[in-house]
Design an enzyme around this catalytic site. Structure first.
Site, PDB file in Angstrom:
ATOM      1  N   ASP A   1     -18.453 -29.176   2.561  1.00 42.85           N
ATOM      2  CA  ASP A   1     -17.569 -29.568   3.659  1.00 42.85           C
ATOM      3  C   ASP A   1     -16.101 -29.381   3.302  1.00 42.85           C
ATOM      4  O   ASP A   1     -15.235 -29.548   4.157  1.00 42.85           O
ATOM      5  CB  ASP A   1     -17.824 -31.021   4.056  1.00 42.85           C
TER       6      ASP A   1
ATOM      7  N   ASP B   1     -26.339 -43.510   6.882  1.00 43.71           N
ATOM      8  CA  ASP B   1     -27.676 -43.741   6.349  1.00 43.71           C
ATOM      9  C   ASP B   1     -28.351 -44.945   7.004  1.00 43.71           C
ATOM     10  O   ASP B   1     -29.456 -44.841   7.555  1.00 43.71           O
ATOM     11  CB  ASP B   1     -27.630 -43.898   4.829  1.00 43.71           C
TER      12      ASP B   1
ATOM     13  N   ASP C   1     -23.322 -36.176  -6.949  1.00 45.01           N
ATOM     14  CA  ASP C   1     -23.283 -36.600  -8.351  1.00 45.01           C
ATOM     15  C   ASP C   1     -24.651 -37.036  -8.863  1.00 45.01           C
ATOM     16  O   ASP C   1     -24.754 -37.566  -9.969  1.00 45.01           O
ATOM     17  CB  ASP C   1     -22.301 -37.771  -8.506  1.00 45.01           C
TER      18      ASP C   1
ATOM     19  N   ASP D   1     -26.699 -37.066  -3.120  1.00 43.14           N
ATOM     20  CA  ASP D   1     -25.248 -37.025  -3.225  1.00 43.14           C
ATOM     21  C   ASP D   1     -24.848 -36.034  -4.314  1.00 43.14           C
ATOM     22  O   ASP D   1     -25.644 -35.691  -5.196  1.00 43.14           O
ATOM     23  CB  ASP D   1     -24.695 -38.416  -3.550  1.00 43.14           C
TER      24      ASP D   1
END
Length: 621
Positions: free
Chosen positions: A105, A249, A154, A152
């Site tokens: 993004d 979420d 990470d 995610d």
């Protein structure tokens, strides 16, 4: 047995609260009423919590059916390329056949180059509408898999992630399977253990190891946006990932449950990521979560609409949102002693013996049941410290219940921020209570005390407790400030044979005591031995793999060699090592998955079973 102790707790509460209504201080009616309301709200939430974690369903992963089409999405915005690289490498190594997508993004050239180098799919968009939710929905328009996995940027996935989750989807009603979100940087703000390199408990532990498992018994598990597998048909049914809030979420899981899709919580650690390194990142993350919960509460009208939810699901979501409304209650709890001592007002009007008779059974049973029903993951004192750390963000988020104009989507920082953090409100709690104690000491010295005897002793004890919790948060803030490592160091005890690269060097054994992405800590195999400086070649076993390394051993200021920097023959070898050291940490975290053995009642249960076994054993003649 838990039901029996729960019954005793309810009996103690049934005696305590009617008595509490009779001991309001007539000289401070508002203060007394607020104090009673704080206690009553805490009891109400506590009862719902106890019943919601009363039982855990047995979850054994069914075999993953062959031939399913799966897309693994890694949404990214501004994370460092090295962190995203590790996540993509891990996603590509998931053993079940799948397609890995890097969803950029930030539309960055380095991300495009990374995807080309690692040979994964790359997707960017011109507009950043709806933040992470919009990024995923944009990818859904291009991907065609029947299942979608979210990580995610990470998070490092275990190679068995899909093998242990896809089998649940043989039930056509299952809409998503959520797994625990664990964190491998034990030096983060949300890890509060003294030996934080070995203590896996974090501020998240109670939620992922207890609350989610309890909700799973009622088909009320919540999707958490990462380490989750979703059925594409379920997402299509609700129009994709929910937008309009900053917690896509939770919002998505509400809509899936409203539509009748089932949820599954698989309580096995299959991935791990980076928790916020410092106080600023922690506050920012908690503020976004709490603001998003308020938005979901309002937009989905959980109290009056959302008619597809069962009563258990509705209760689970409302209880989750209620935790984000606890800020004002905890503000009162940690300041009540200071207010009492400064203004010489007490919320109770009773004698010590009566107070002890009614209060102590209720207080003791409250503490006992919290620890017992938390299966060893409650850690009452640590949890109270984090309650204090969270409440400023929660108080600020309450505005989102009535006004959410332009609430930004803040990406949680994945690396340590350069500036020093000062956590102001815990300092305020600390100073307010300290000043109140100082005022009390001054009044005692000059004989002007208004509150005396046992009420004074109890209030002073609570002031000391509030100060201790605030001091703990302040110390944690400064400890994170002092941590300069960009990557955590993992303690291990791995044997290694080192071969000096200098001519004529003789191989010798050593022990690896810590791993990081760029170096190792070592100690001699012989406690009286010393490690020589210089370049060495070595081999060690990591996650059932033999790893060959080249290490430059360096002496410290005293001339002692305790470790060194690593070098690699290729980028591929370095990537392999980085993946394996986190995979080893995931193995360590998975050893804490099953919490049922960590209960206060376990010794009693073992004794009871032993007694029954002895009683039923045949008597030898």
């Amino acid at each position: 047995m838990r039901l029996g102790f729960l019954a005793l707790y309810l009996i103690s509460a049934a005696a305590y609260f009617p008595w509490r209504l009779t001991v309001f201080n007539a000289d401070a009616p508002i203060f007394s009423a607020v104090f009673f309301a704080v206690e009553a709200i805490g009891f109400s939430w506590g009862i719902i919590y106890l019943f919601s974690v009363l039982k855990f369903p047995e979850r054994t992963a069914p075999p993953a059916p062959a031939g399913l089409s799966v897309d693994v999405f890694v949404p990214s915005y501004n994370e460092p390329a090295e962190i995203v690289r590790n996540t993509i490498i891990a996603a590509l190594r998931i053993s079940y056949p799948h397609e890995t997508w890097l969803l950029d993004d930030g539309n960055r050239p380095e991300m495009r180059a990374l995807a080309a180098e690692l040979k994964c799919r790359y997707l960017a968009r011109e507009q950043n509408t709806d933040a992470k939710a919009g990024n995923i929905n944009h990818a859904l328009a291009h991907a065609k898999g029947d299942f979608v996995v979210l990580f995610d940027a990470d998070f490092i996935a275990s190679s068995a992630f899909l093998d242990h989750t896809l089998g649940y989807f043989t039930n056509p009603k299952v809409g998503f399977v959520q797994t625990p979100q664990e964190f491998y940087n034990f030096d983060s703000f949300q890890h509060l253990g003294r030996n934080r390199s070995r203590d896996a408990w974090s501020e998240h532990s109670l939620f992922y190891r207890v609350i989610q498992r309890g909700r799973d018994a009622y088909n009320a598990c919540m999707m958490c946006g990462c380490a989750v597998v979703l059925r594409r048909a379920a997402l299509d049914d609700i129009g994709g990932i929910a937008t309009g809030t900053v917690t896509e979420d939770m919002h998505t899981s509400v809509r899936l449950h409203v539509k009748g899709w089932d949820s599954v919580y698989h309580p096995e650690t299959l991935s791990a990521g980076l928790a916020p390194h410092d106080a600023s990142g922690f506050r920012r993350q908690r503020l976004r979560w709490s603001q998003g919960a308020m938005q979901v509460m309002r937009k989905e009208r959980l109290l009056t609409r959302a008619r597809g939810l069962s009563r258990f699901q509705r209760t689970a979501y409302l209880l989750h949102i209620a935790t984000y409304m606890e800020g004002l209650r905890y503000t009162f709890i940690f300041l009540i002693s200071a207010v009492t001592l400064f203004f010489n007002i007490s919320p109770l009007d009773t004698d010590f013996t009566t107070w002890l008779l009614y209060s102590m059974p209720y207080i003791v049973m409250s503490i006992f049941l919290f620890e017992e029903f938390s299966r060893g993951h409650g850690r009452l004192l640590k949890n109270e410290a984090f309650n204090l750390a969270r409440f400023p963000a929660y108080n600020r988020a309450l505005l989102a219940l009535i006004w959410d104009r332009h609430i930004p989507f803040w990406v949680t920082p994945k690396i340590k921020e350069g500036k020093k953090q000062i956590y102001g409100l815990p300092w305020l709690i600390l100073i307010a209570n300290l000043a109140a104690l100082a005022k009390t000491a001054w009044a005692y010295a000059f004989g002007t005390l208004v509150i005396t005897g046992w009420p004074l002793a109890v209030v002073m004890l609570w002031a000391c407790f509030s100060m201790a919790m605030a001091a703990r948060v302040c110390m944690l803030t400064y400890r994170c400030n002092a941590n300069r490592r960009s990557f955590p160091r993992f303690p291990v005890a791995l044997p290694m044979t080192l071969q000096p690269q200098a001519a004529g060097g003789v191989a010798y054994p050593a022990v690896v005591t810590a791993l990081s992405d760029e170096g190792l800590d070592l100690s001699p195999h012989d406690e009286n031995g010393r490690l020589p400086a210089g370049l060495h070649h070595g081999e060690m076993q990591l996650c059932d793999r033999t790893i060959s390394i080249t290490i430059d051993l360096r002496a410290d200021a005293s001339g002692k060699v305790t470790g060194g920097a690593l070098s690699w023959p290729s980028q591929e070898a370095r990537d392999d090592y980085r993946y394996l050291i986190v995979a080893d940490r995931i193995r360590f975290l998975s050893s804490f998955d099953h919490a049922e053995d960590k209960t206060l009642l376990r010794p009693l249960l073992l004794l009871a079973r032993r007694g029954l076994t002895l009683r039923s054993a045949p008597v030898e003649s």
